[in-house]
Design a protein around this motif. Structure first.
Motif, PDB file in Angstrom:
ATOM      1  N   GLN A 279     -21.746 -51.211  34.757  1.00 34.88           N
ATOM      2  CA  GLN A 279     -20.400 -51.320  34.479  1.00 34.88           C
ATOM      3  C   GLN A 279     -19.665 -50.400  33.726  1.00 34.88           C
ATOM      4  N   ILE A 280     -20.481 -49.391  33.145  1.00 34.71           N
ATOM      5  CA  ILE A 280     -20.108 -48.401  32.176  1.00 34.71           C
ATOM      6  C   ILE A 280     -19.695 -47.300  33.190  1.00 34.71           C
ATOM      7  N   PHE A 281     -18.936 -46.377  32.831  1.00 41.69           N
ATOM      8  CA  PHE A 281     -18.435 -45.120  33.687  1.00 41.69           C
ATOM      9  C   PHE A 281     -19.588 -44.076  33.794  1.00 41.69           C
ATOM     10  N   SER A 282     -20.926 -44.481  34.435  1.00 44.49           N
ATOM     11  CA  SER A 282     -21.927 -43.800  34.357  1.00 44.49           C
ATOM     12  C   SER A 282     -22.340 -42.894  35.783  1.00 44.49           C
ATOM     13  N   GLY A 283     -22.725 -41.723  35.754  1.00 44.15           N
ATOM     14  CA  GLY A 283     -23.106 -40.761  36.632  1.00 44.15           C
ATOM     15  C   GLY A 283     -24.309 -40.119  36.318  1.00 44.15           C
ATOM     16  N   PHE A 284     -24.550 -39.008  37.016  1.00 46.63           N
ATOM     17  CA  PHE A 284     -25.860 -38.152  36.662  1.00 46.63           C
ATOM     18  C   PHE A 284     -25.708 -36.952  37.549  1.00 46.63           C
ATOM     19  N   ARG A 285     -26.653 -36.199  36.948  1.00 49.72           N
ATOM     20  CA  ARG A 285     -26.775 -34.868  37.792  1.00 49.72           C
ATOM     21  C   ARG A 285     -28.288 -34.817  37.765  1.00 49.72           C
ATOM     22  N   CYS A 286     -28.931 -33.937  38.662  1.00 43.73           N
ATOM     23  CA  CYS A 286     -30.303 -33.766  38.916  1.00 43.73           C
ATOM     24  C   CYS A 286     -30.853 -32.313  38.419  1.00 43.73           C
ATOM     25  N   ALA A 287     -32.070 -32.450  38.009  1.00 35.64           N
ATOM     26  CA  ALA A 287     -32.805 -31.268  37.570  1.00 35.64           C
ATOM     27  C   ALA A 287     -34.184 -31.163  38.368  1.00 35.64           C
ATOM     28  N   ARG A 288     -34.625 -30.032  38.313  1.00 37.14           N
ATOM     29  CA  ARG A 288     -35.949 -29.875  39.164  1.00 37.14           C
ATOM     30  C   ARG A 288     -36.785 -28.628  38.209  1.00 37.14           C
ATOM     31  N   ASP A 289     -38.202 -28.544  38.463  1.00 38.71           N
ATOM     32  CA  ASP A 289     -38.819 -27.664  37.829  1.00 38.71           C
ATOM     33  C   ASP A 289     -38.791 -26.498  38.860  1.00 38.71           C
ATOM     34  N   PRO A 290     -39.118 -25.252  38.260  1.00 44.16           N
ATOM     35  CA  PRO A 290     -39.197 -24.135  39.279  1.00 44.16           C
ATOM     36  C   PRO A 290     -40.311 -24.216  40.482  1.00 44.16           C
ATOM     37  N   LEU A 291     -40.253 -23.869  41.400  1.00 42.77           N
ATOM     38  CA  LEU A 291     -41.286 -23.613  42.290  1.00 42.77           C
ATOM     39  C   LEU A 291     -42.466 -22.439  42.089  1.00 42.77           C
ATOM     40  N   PRO A 292     -43.594 -22.454  42.218  1.00 41.79           N
ATOM     41  CA  PRO A 292     -44.581 -21.434  42.002  1.00 41.79           C
ATOM     42  C   PRO A 292     -43.741 -20.071  42.415  1.00 41.79           C
ATOM     43  N   GLY A 293     -43.692 -19.280  41.433  1.00 39.08           N
ATOM     44  CA  GLY A 293     -43.431 -17.837  41.819  1.00 39.08           C
ATOM     45  C   GLY A 293     -41.706 -17.772  41.792  1.00 39.08           C
ATOM     46  N   GLU A 294     -41.151 -18.756  41.476  1.00 35.42           N
ATOM     47  CA  GLU A 294     -39.596 -18.734  41.571  1.00 35.42           C
ATOM     48  C   GLU A 294     -38.904 -18.256  40.468  1.00 35.42           C
ATOM     49  N   VAL A 295     -39.500 -18.329  39.548  1.00 38.78           N
ATOM     50  CA  VAL A 295     -38.881 -17.892  37.999  1.00 38.78           C
ATOM     51  C   VAL A 295     -39.978 -16.703  37.656  1.00 38.78           C
ATOM     52  N   ALA A 296     -39.687 -15.559  37.045  1.00 36.04           N
ATOM     53  CA  ALA A 296     -40.288 -14.550  36.681  1.00 36.04           C
ATOM     54  C   ALA A 296     -40.806 -14.976  35.177  1.00 36.04           C
TER      55      ALA A 296
END
Length: 450
Positions: A433-450
């Motif tokens: 009943q509260i005014f709640s939503g969300f957004r998503c996160a994710r971990d980087p894939l292998p090699g995706e972040v230097a």
């Protein structure tokens, strides 16, 4: 290594006279909203319990006055009690919401008279009490605490309005549309340390304190909250019927209560519709989804191949400035929110489209972290290292533990006085009943972040 940049205290430079004026304005704005929410309906509606999840509106109104009397009139002002006989009736820990209609509540006329009398005395205390020498009065903390308390109950009363049946009684202009032009679907938040929480924010509550360093690994975060349109894809793909997306507790909750969509949504032959403050309307695809539980948010994230952010991840995305290495008060900087920054204060009666309020974006480009919808995180509610209850254990400490999940960022029904980059909300993971939503996160894939 250079010394860390000190936290900004927005009230430090105010003279005592200006500080009193600032506190008075905050209290007055909160009361105007309380009056508007209770004057919008007749006395019969005020005393009715619209849902077992909520108190009658008249209870909230008198409770606001009772807390103000306890803290500002009696504690800070040292004045004689006005109504000690009603302390127990309006003690939120003594009576569950479902039981409050059976109490000998003040009538609407008595409640209005009581809160006016309390406010007159509170303003007299504000004029005369020294705003230094006691922790509870330094920087007018007690007056800020009571302002936030009233605004929090105003948002609760707004949620009660959403639960009531009948013709619409509230109105507000539409929020701004999202500007033309694209933006990335997600943003990389770099790994490393940042300062979480606050020590200097003058009206911060005990669970926001103290400031402390936290190390967060690199992660990707959705640029905007999940929209109704995206959530419909989850619905239409059978997301509520497939156990694999849900945690055991979430699946049990969904099946026992027969939940098949966000609260207030209904499926029709021509698509999905919802009820919003008495208005029956087609679900708007571009708006952030609202009135979903933690369990529903978690299931959607699993279906999307992602997860919910931790509380620390959310705060780093909202406050960390890579250029300076410091934590801001808000995503856009240290200045208080304006209508250009965020959808707050019941200025509108719905979330703005995803991508709105570009002026409120963080340095990394994440939008709508403040306002629109409260955002579920994956973190249980707990105290920070060095936490100390103040001014009473029942505000935060008694809720610490795995029963509650943290929500961040505020909603369209949250006032600016009751939300900031460090502000922490919490609720049961089943709450819708509260005014709640969300957004998503994710971990980087292998090699995706230097």
């Amino acid at each position: 290594m250079s010394a860390p940049v000190p936290e900004y205290n927005p009230l430090r430079e105010l003279s005592p006279q200006d500080l009193r004026a600032h506190a008075a304005e905050a209290l007055t704005r909160a009361r105007a909203r309380s009056v508007a929410l209770t004057d919008a309906v007749d006395d019969e509606d005020l005393v009715r319990q619209h849902s077992k999840l909520m108190s009658p509106l008249v209870w909230d109104l008198a409770h606001i006055g009772s807390q103000e009397e306890l803290w500002l009139v009696r504690d800070v002002g040292g004045r004689e009690a006005l109504r000690p006989d009603i302390d127990d009736i309006y003690d939120a820990f003594q009576h569950a919401r479902a039981d409050r209609p059976e109490l000998p509540l003040l009538s609407p006329a008595e409640a209005r008279r009581y809160v006016r009398e309390v406010r007159d005395k509170a303003f007299d205390v504000l004029e005369k009490v020294p705003l230094e020498g006691r922790r509870i009065t330094d920087s007018a903390f007690a007056f800020g605490m009571i302002t936030q308390h009233e605004q929090q109950h105003d948002e609760t009363m707004l949620a009660t309005h959403q639960l009531r049946t009948g013709d619409p009684v509230l109105s507000a202009p539409e929020p701004p549309r999202a500007p033309a032009g694209g933006y990335p679907a997600e943003v990389l938040v770099p790994g490393g340390p940042f300062v979480m929480g606050t020590t200097a924010e003058p009206w911060a509550l005990d669970n926001e304190r103290p400031a402390h360093e936290v190390v967060v690994d690199a992660f990707f975060l959705d640029t905007t909250p999940v929209t109704c349109g995206a959530y419909v894809e989850f619905l239409e793909s059978g997301g509520y019927a497939e156990e694999r997306w849900w945690s055991p507790a979430g699946w049990r909750y969904r099946t026992e209560h027969g939940i098949t969509a966000p609260r207030f949504w209904k499926r029709a032959q021509d698509g999905w519709w919802r009820t919003r403050f008495g208005v029956h309307e087609r679900v708007p695809a571009a708006e952030p989804v609202v009135h979903v539980s933690f369990h529903e948010a978690e299931a959607y994230a699993a279906w999307a191949g992602k997860r919910l952010p931790t509380e620390a991840e959310w705060e780093k995305a909202a406050r960390f400035d890579p250029a300076s290495g410091r934590s801001r008060r808000y995503p856009w900087g240290d200045e208080d929110p304006t209508a250009e920054h965020a959808n707050l204060g019941q200025r509108h009666l719905r979330p703005a489209e995803a991508g709105a309020y570009p002026a409120g974006a963080s340095p990394l480009g994440v939008r709508q972290l403040i306002g629109d919808v409260w955002e579920w995180t994956s973190t249980d509610f707990h105290g920070y290292p060095g936490f100390a209850a103040f001014p009473y254990r029942e505000y935060s400490e008694v809720f610490f533990g795995p029963e509650y999940k943290v929500l961040r960022g505020g909603s369209f029904g949250t006032d600016a006085a009751a939300v900031r980059g460090t502000f922490r909300n919490w609720d049961y993971p089943i709450r819708r009943q509260i005014f709640s939503g969300f957004r998503c996160a994710r971990d980087p894939l292998p090699g995706e972040v230097a």
